[in-house]
Write an enzyme that holds these catalytic residues in place. Structure first.
Site, PDB file in Angstrom:
ATOM      1  N   HIS A  24       0.965  -1.296   0.050  1.00 43.26           N
ATOM      2  CA  HIS A  24       0.003   0.053   0.056  1.00 43.26           C
ATOM      3  C   HIS A  24       0.911   1.277  -0.160  1.00 43.26           C
ATOM      4  CE1 HIS A  24      -3.258  -2.430   2.617  1.00 43.26           C
ATOM      5  NE2 HIS A  24      -3.808  -2.315   1.161  1.00 43.26           N
ATOM      6  N   LYS A  48     -17.079  -5.548   6.829  1.00 46.45           N
ATOM      7  CA  LYS A  48     -15.787  -6.667   7.241  1.00 46.45           C
ATOM      8  C   LYS A  48     -15.814  -6.427   8.574  1.00 46.45           C
ATOM      9  CE  LYS A  48     -12.739  -6.068   3.202  1.00 46.45           C
ATOM     10  NZ  LYS A  48     -11.657  -5.677   2.914  1.00 46.45           N
ATOM     11  N   ARG A  97      -2.267  -6.057  -7.857  1.00 49.13           N
ATOM     12  CA  ARG A  97      -1.124  -7.108  -7.571  1.00 49.13           C
ATOM     13  C   ARG A  97      -0.927  -8.212  -8.671  1.00 49.13           C
ATOM     14  NH1 ARG A  97      -3.081  -9.047  -2.178  1.00 49.13           N
ATOM     15  NH2 ARG A  97      -4.824  -8.609  -3.317  1.00 49.13           N
ATOM     16  N   SER A 135      -3.221  -7.507   2.983  1.00 48.17           N
ATOM     17  CA  SER A 135      -3.552  -7.228   4.420  1.00 48.17           C
ATOM     18  C   SER A 135      -4.023  -8.472   5.083  1.00 48.17           C
ATOM     19  CB  SER A 135      -4.598  -6.042   4.684  1.00 48.17           C
ATOM     20  OG  SER A 135      -4.105  -4.732   4.183  1.00 48.17           O
TER      21      SER A 135
END
Length: 169
Positions: A24, A48, A97, A135
């Site tokens: 990040h 979440k 990514r 993460s």
């Protein structure tokens, strides 16, 4: 050729950042060079169950980027396009990514363009050494007692150790 605009170029990079990783940070630092102001929008994330609450995530992001000029860290809730409109942003920055990220982010970019066509989506790839970091994986490794110091900043690693440390026997 038109004269340069006096309107500052504002980009928004949003996420849950639970926690912020070096991947990040890499995307944020490089995106900050493309805009006059980059807002890192930390999501409330109602959908979440986060390891860190919103104030903790805001603090971690601000601490990790304290040396990065032109970057502001703000909370956000709701649609990212509403946040962009409210802050006068011209672009949303997304880190990707891999192909899986791209497929998802391309769909989100198309939907966001329907909501607010004046805001462009800019995709940036993290440097190769950060592309495997997420993460989710960082949280799992930390919870299992693994070393995450090569994946997150020292302050974030310290907070992860404090939250994920096994109870004293």
């Amino acid at each position: 050729m038109s004269a340069p605009s006096a309107t500052p170029r504002i980009g928004v990079y949003s996420g849950t950042f639970d926690p912020i990783t070096l991947g990040h940070e890499d995307v944020i630092r490089r995106a900050a060079t493309l805009f006059d102001r980059l807002i890192v929008a930390v999501a409330v994330a109602h959908h979440k169950r986060t390891l860190f609450d919103l104030p903790q995530r805001l603090d971690m992001v601000a601490e990790a980027l304290a040396d990065c000029p032109g970057v502001d860290v703000l909370p956000f809730d709701g649609l990212i396009m509403d946040f962009c409109r409210a802050h006068g942003a011209q672009a949303v920055v997304r880190g990707i990514r891999n192909v899986t990220d791209f497929d998802y982010e391309a769909q989100m970019a198309a939907m966001n363009a329907k909501l607010l066509p004046t805001v462009q989506t800019v995709f940036l790839l993290p440097q190769p050494q950060w592309q495997c970091i997420s993460s989710t994986l960082v949280r799992e490794i930390a919870k299992l007692g693994g070393d995450v110091t090569q994946m997150v900043s020292p302050g974030v690693a310290q907070r992860l150790r404090a939250v994920c440390a096994p109870p004293a026997a």
